[in-house]
Design a protein around this motif. Structure first.
Motif, short mmCIF file in Angstrom:
data_model
loop_
_atom_site.label_atom_id
_atom_site.label_comp_id
_atom_site.label_asym_id
_atom_site.label_seq_id
_atom_site.Cartn_x
_atom_site.Cartn_y
_atom_site.Cartn_z
N LEU A 19 -38.07 -35.23 56.92
CA LEU A 19 -38.21 -35.53 58.46
C LEU A 19 -39.47 -36.25 58.46
CD1 LEU A 19 -37.05 -32.21 60.28
CD2 LEU A 19 -35.81 -34.44 59.78
N ILE A 20 -39.27 -36.93 59.71
CA ILE A 20 -40.44 -37.80 60.16
C ILE A 20 -41.54 -36.82 60.68
CG2 ILE A 20 -41.08 -39.64 61.88
CD1 ILE A 20 -38.17 -40.54 61.72
N SER A 21 -42.77 -37.18 60.36
CA SER A 21 -43.78 -36.18 60.67
C SER A 21 -44.52 -36.25 61.91
CB SER A 21 -44.96 -36.59 59.59
OG SER A 21 -45.37 -37.90 59.63
N LYS A 22 -44.09 -37.43 62.83
CA LYS A 22 -44.82 -37.57 64.02
C LYS A 22 -44.04 -38.58 65.01
CE LYS A 22 -48.31 -40.74 62.36
NZ LYS A 22 -49.81 -41.14 62.50
N GLY A 23 -44.45 -38.28 66.08
CA GLY A 23 -43.89 -39.33 67.22
C GLY A 23 -42.45 -38.76 67.83
N ARG A 24 -42.21 -39.79 68.61
CA ARG A 24 -40.92 -39.36 69.26
C ARG A 24 -39.53 -39.22 68.27
NH1 ARG A 24 -40.83 -44.10 74.17
NH2 ARG A 24 -42.81 -43.40 75.05
N MET A 25 -39.45 -40.03 67.32
CA MET A 25 -38.41 -40.03 66.38
C MET A 25 -38.37 -38.68 65.55
SD MET A 25 -37.91 -43.49 64.49
CE MET A 25 -36.44 -42.78 63.61
N VAL A 61 -32.80 -24.50 51.55
CA VAL A 61 -33.23 -25.96 52.18
C VAL A 61 -34.77 -26.22 52.34
CG1 VAL A 61 -33.05 -27.56 53.98
CG2 VAL A 61 -31.07 -26.36 53.04
N ARG A 62 -35.35 -27.26 51.87
CA ARG A 62 -36.64 -27.28 51.93
C ARG A 62 -37.08 -28.72 52.79
NH1 ARG A 62 -40.57 -26.89 46.74
NH2 ARG A 62 -39.20 -28.75 46.09
N ILE A 63 -37.85 -28.78 53.98
CA ILE A 63 -37.93 -29.82 54.67
C ILE A 63 -39.47 -30.38 54.42
CG2 ILE A 63 -38.37 -30.70 57.07
CD1 ILE A 63 -35.61 -29.40 56.54
N TRP A 64 -39.46 -31.72 54.18
CA TRP A 64 -40.65 -32.45 53.91
C TRP A 64 -41.13 -33.34 55.09
CZ3 TRP A 64 -42.11 -33.96 48.20
CH2 TRP A 64 -41.35 -33.36 47.18
N TYR A 65 -42.33 -33.32 55.51
CA TYR A 65 -42.68 -33.97 56.79
C TYR A 65 -43.40 -35.34 56.05
CZ TYR A 65 -40.92 -30.25 59.79
OH TYR A 65 -40.32 -29.46 60.36
N LEU A 66 -42.91 -36.51 56.35
CA LEU A 66 -43.30 -37.69 55.93
C LEU A 66 -43.21 -38.89 56.76
CD1 LEU A 66 -41.51 -37.40 52.16
CD2 LEU A 66 -44.17 -37.00 52.58
N SER A 67 -43.85 -39.99 56.62
CA SER A 67 -43.50 -41.26 57.44
C SER A 67 -42.10 -41.60 57.09
CB SER A 67 -44.70 -42.23 56.87
OG SER A 67 -44.18 -42.77 55.65
N PRO A 68 -41.48 -42.33 58.04
CA PRO A 68 -40.31 -43.08 57.75
C PRO A 68 -40.05 -43.91 56.86
CG PRO A 68 -41.04 -43.11 60.05
CD PRO A 68 -42.19 -42.83 59.32
N LYS A 69 -41.19 -44.65 56.25
CA LYS A 69 -41.21 -45.31 55.12
C LYS A 69 -40.92 -44.56 53.96
CE LYS A 69 -43.43 -49.41 52.87
NZ LYS A 69 -44.48 -50.27 52.77
N GLU A 70 -41.90 -43.47 53.96
CA GLU A 70 -42.19 -42.84 52.60
C GLU A 70 -40.62 -41.97 52.62
OE1 GLU A 70 -46.50 -40.96 52.05
OE2 GLU A 70 -45.25 -40.36 54.00
N ILE A 71 -39.96 -41.72 53.45
CA ILE A 71 -38.60 -41.04 53.63
C ILE A 71 -37.51 -41.84 52.63
CG2 ILE A 71 -36.83 -40.22 54.78
CD1 ILE A 71 -38.80 -39.01 56.86
N ILE A 72 -37.79 -43.02 53.20
CA ILE A 72 -36.57 -44.37 52.44
C ILE A 72 -36.79 -44.37 50.80
CG2 ILE A 72 -36.13 -46.53 52.27
CD1 ILE A 72 -34.88 -44.84 54.73
N GLU A 73 -38.16 -44.28 50.52
CA GLU A 73 -38.67 -44.63 49.16
C GLU A 73 -38.27 -43.26 48.67
OE1 GLU A 73 -42.84 -45.58 49.55
OE2 GLU A 73 -42.27 -47.58 49.93
N SER A 74 -38.50 -42.02 49.13
CA SER A 74 -38.39 -40.73 48.41
C SER A 74 -37.00 -40.58 48.23
CB SER A 74 -39.01 -39.78 49.19
OG SER A 74 -40.36 -39.96 49.22
#
Length: 242
Positions: A19-25, A61-74
């Motif tokens: 999941l995106i770690s900050k911001g509106r998204m 289920v485990r949630i990882w808080y990452l940047s949007p780019k890191e999520i795609i790569e991961s």
């Protein structure tokens, strides 16, 4: 020992979601979970970068808080099974990453456009053909390639090649891309825009004809191999429902 084996099994049995770690998204993504009555909690407080769901059906289920780019790569490398990120970042990722990812849902938030933005002074440049002619002028008159600043190198390169614009140098930009032409770092830019207010404030305009490279929004994506697991299929099905 038996307890160690059990711990190892539990660790490997997690369905990992980015999941995106900050911001509106981030706020919009969390609303999807709330809408599905999936309450996320953090064991170590608000600054914890991992979350879990208060539901026995999804206790693995485990949630990882990452940047949007890191999520795609991961998701592409299989570190994450599922992620909520952005279409533009997926399309700009390496081909080997893209080939391992399946888009399961396009959401109606995080909407933006990846655009070709030129200085307003380029009055006669309105389409890719004009831009190609300008690139040749740079080459013959200024003895250099026309420079493009962007965070989206792959998509920019693909767009230029498909329009026959080859006399260019693509320069990576990690921030304040709109200011690059004013600072002399580039001649024009390719960047995401929503209201175009920032572009206008920096004396930039949209290439009128064919200046929108991609219309983007938030997406639910999954690792193709992970989709073979029942637990992953179940959470993907739930998160992709309207």
């Amino acid at each position: 020992c038996r307890s160690c084996c059990k711990f190892k099994y539990m660790k490997n049995n997690f369905v990992n979601i980015g999941l995106i770690s900050k911001g509106r998204m981030m706020d919009s993504a969390q609303k999807i979970f709330k809408k599905k009555k999936l309450k996320i909690y953090k064991k170590l407080g608000d600054r914890d970068l991992f979350g879990y769901i208060k539901d026995k059906k999804f206790q693995n289920v485990r949630i990882w808080y990452l940047s949007p780019k890191e999520i795609i790569e991961s998701v592409g490398t299989g570190v994450l099974d599922v992620g909520i990120s952005a279409l533009d970042l997926l399309k700009n990722s390496e081909p080997n990453i893209q080939s391992r990812i399946s888009i399961e849902k396009k959401y109606d938030f995080g909407q933006c456009q990846l655009c070709v933005l030129l200085p307003k002074l380029w009055l006669d440049t309105v389409n890719p053909t004009d831009l190609e002619e300008v690139s040749w002028e740079f080459f013959y008159k200024k003895k250099r390639l026309m420079r493009i600043a962007t965070k989206f190198k792959l998509l920019t390169e693909q767009w230029c090649k498909s329009r026959g614009i080859n006399m260019v140098e693509i320069i990576g930009s990690e921030g304040a891309t709109e200011a690059a032409p004013r600072l002399g770092k580039s001649d024009f830019i390719v960047d995401v825009a929503t209201s175009f207010n920032t572009a206008k404030a920096n004396n930039l305009k949209l290439l009128e004809d064919d200046g929108i490279i991609l219309k983007s929004s938030a997406i639910l994506c999954a690792n193709r191999n992970s989709l073979k697991k029942k637990e992953v299929k179940r959470i993907v099905k739930l998160l992709s429902k309207d």
